[in-house]
Design a protein around this motif. Structure first.
Motif, short mmCIF file in Angstrom:
data_model
loop_
_atom_site.label_atom_id
_atom_site.label_comp_id
_atom_site.label_asym_id
_atom_site.label_seq_id
_atom_site.Cartn_x
_atom_site.Cartn_y
_atom_site.Cartn_z
N ASP A 29 19.79 42.02 128.39
CA ASP A 29 20.95 41.41 128.74
C ASP A 29 22.11 41.73 128.05
O ASP A 29 23.31 41.07 128.19
N ALA A 30 22.04 42.62 126.90
CA ALA A 30 23.47 43.17 126.22
C ALA A 30 24.35 43.69 127.20
O ALA A 30 25.36 43.98 126.74
N HIS A 31 24.01 44.25 128.54
CA HIS A 31 25.03 44.96 129.24
C HIS A 31 24.74 44.48 130.55
O HIS A 31 23.68 44.11 131.36
N GLU A 32 25.63 44.56 131.63
CA GLU A 32 25.72 43.88 132.86
C GLU A 32 25.66 45.12 133.65
O GLU A 32 25.36 45.23 134.91
N THR A 33 25.75 46.17 133.36
CA THR A 33 25.91 47.52 133.83
C THR A 33 24.38 48.29 133.50
O THR A 33 24.11 48.54 132.40
N LEU A 34 23.60 48.82 134.58
CA LEU A 34 22.67 49.56 134.28
C LEU A 34 22.94 50.89 133.80
O LEU A 34 23.70 51.79 134.76
#
Length: 263
Positions: A4-9
């Motif tokens: 969940d630390a980033h919204e971009t894969l």
């Protein structure tokens, strides 16, 4: 770093080589603990490799998907990578809608029938062929570890257990443990979002990281509860009727709902 630390894969290089360039959309349905992204053709799950924080690892899910393939409808594994403490599992995307989608819930009788049929077929698989043991000795030991580590989310307990502690739930599980297990091959997290419905069929079982040999009530309890929440108590009871009342023990349904609180 968590999923969940980033919204971009951001895919590891080995997965970038096997997955086509695509627009990835974040998926927020379900409670698997993993971050999930999907494109038109594929799904990628990402989570921290922390065996206590999450009920199962993505490596365990990969192993179960490979075994279930050809036995029941499941996504195909495209790739798995472990990088910088994060697990990545790439799968084919199953066409259809998950069983909690409003368009699927609009046809309750059809859905209840599909779920009962899907679980009967899964539970009929030969036990001797299944290499994954999720019976009570294994799962209760796992629950004890999670309670001791303080990773159980007590705020997420069902309404009737709000205010209780994970320790008190585990103690009740130990005290009321059934003397007998009706062992079958189970899904392990048989809630509505984990069944993909496509027309008149269930075309995919997903989030199978906890699949394995266990009491059939481990599945029946969660499907029954999920139907009661998403549809109605009558639909939940109708599901049990269609599955087969001769297999259903109300006390064990309650026990496995209690056990699920710790995962």
């Amino acid at each position: 770093m968590s999923a969940d630390a980033h919204e971009t894969l951001i895919l590891p290089p080995p997965l970038r080589r096997v997955l086509p360039a695509a627009r990835w959309e974040r998926v927020n349905v379900g409670e698997s603990g993993a971050g999930v992204w999907r494109s038109q053709r594929f799904v990628v799950k990402v989570q921290a490799r922390d065996g206590l924080q999450f009920p199962s690892t993505l490596q365990q899910e990969r192993e179960r998907l490979r075994w279930l393939a050809g036995r029941v409808p499941v996504p195909r594994v495209v790739g798995y990578e472990l990088e910088a403490g994060l697990e990545y599992l790439a799968l084919t995307r199953v066409p259809g809608l998950d069983a909690s989608h409003p368009d699927v819930l609009f046809h309750p009788e059809r859905l209840v029938n599909l779920l009962a049929r899907a679980l009967r077929e899964l539970h009929a698989l030969p036990l001797r062929e299944c290499p994954f043991n999720m019976s009570l000795p294994v799962v209760l030991a796992r629950a004890r570890e999670r309670v001791a580590a303080g990773v159980v989310d007590e705020s997420d307990f069902d309404d009737e257990r709000q205010g209780r502690t994970a320790v008190s739930v585990f103690n009740e599980l130990a005290r009321t443990r059934p003397a007998h297990e009706d062992l079958v091959v189970t899904h392990g997290d048989a809630c509505l979002p984990n069944f993909i419905v496509n027309g008149e069929f269930i075309d995919g079982l997903i989030d199978v990281g906890r699949a394995g040999i266990a009491d059939r009530h481990a599945d029946l309890a969660l499907t029954h509860r999920s139907l009661g929440r998403n549809l109605s108590p009558d639909s939940a009871e109708g599901f049990l009727d269609l599955y087969g009342r001769e297999y259903v023990d109300p006390d064990r349904l309650a026990y496995y709902r209690l056990l699920d609180e710790l995962f």
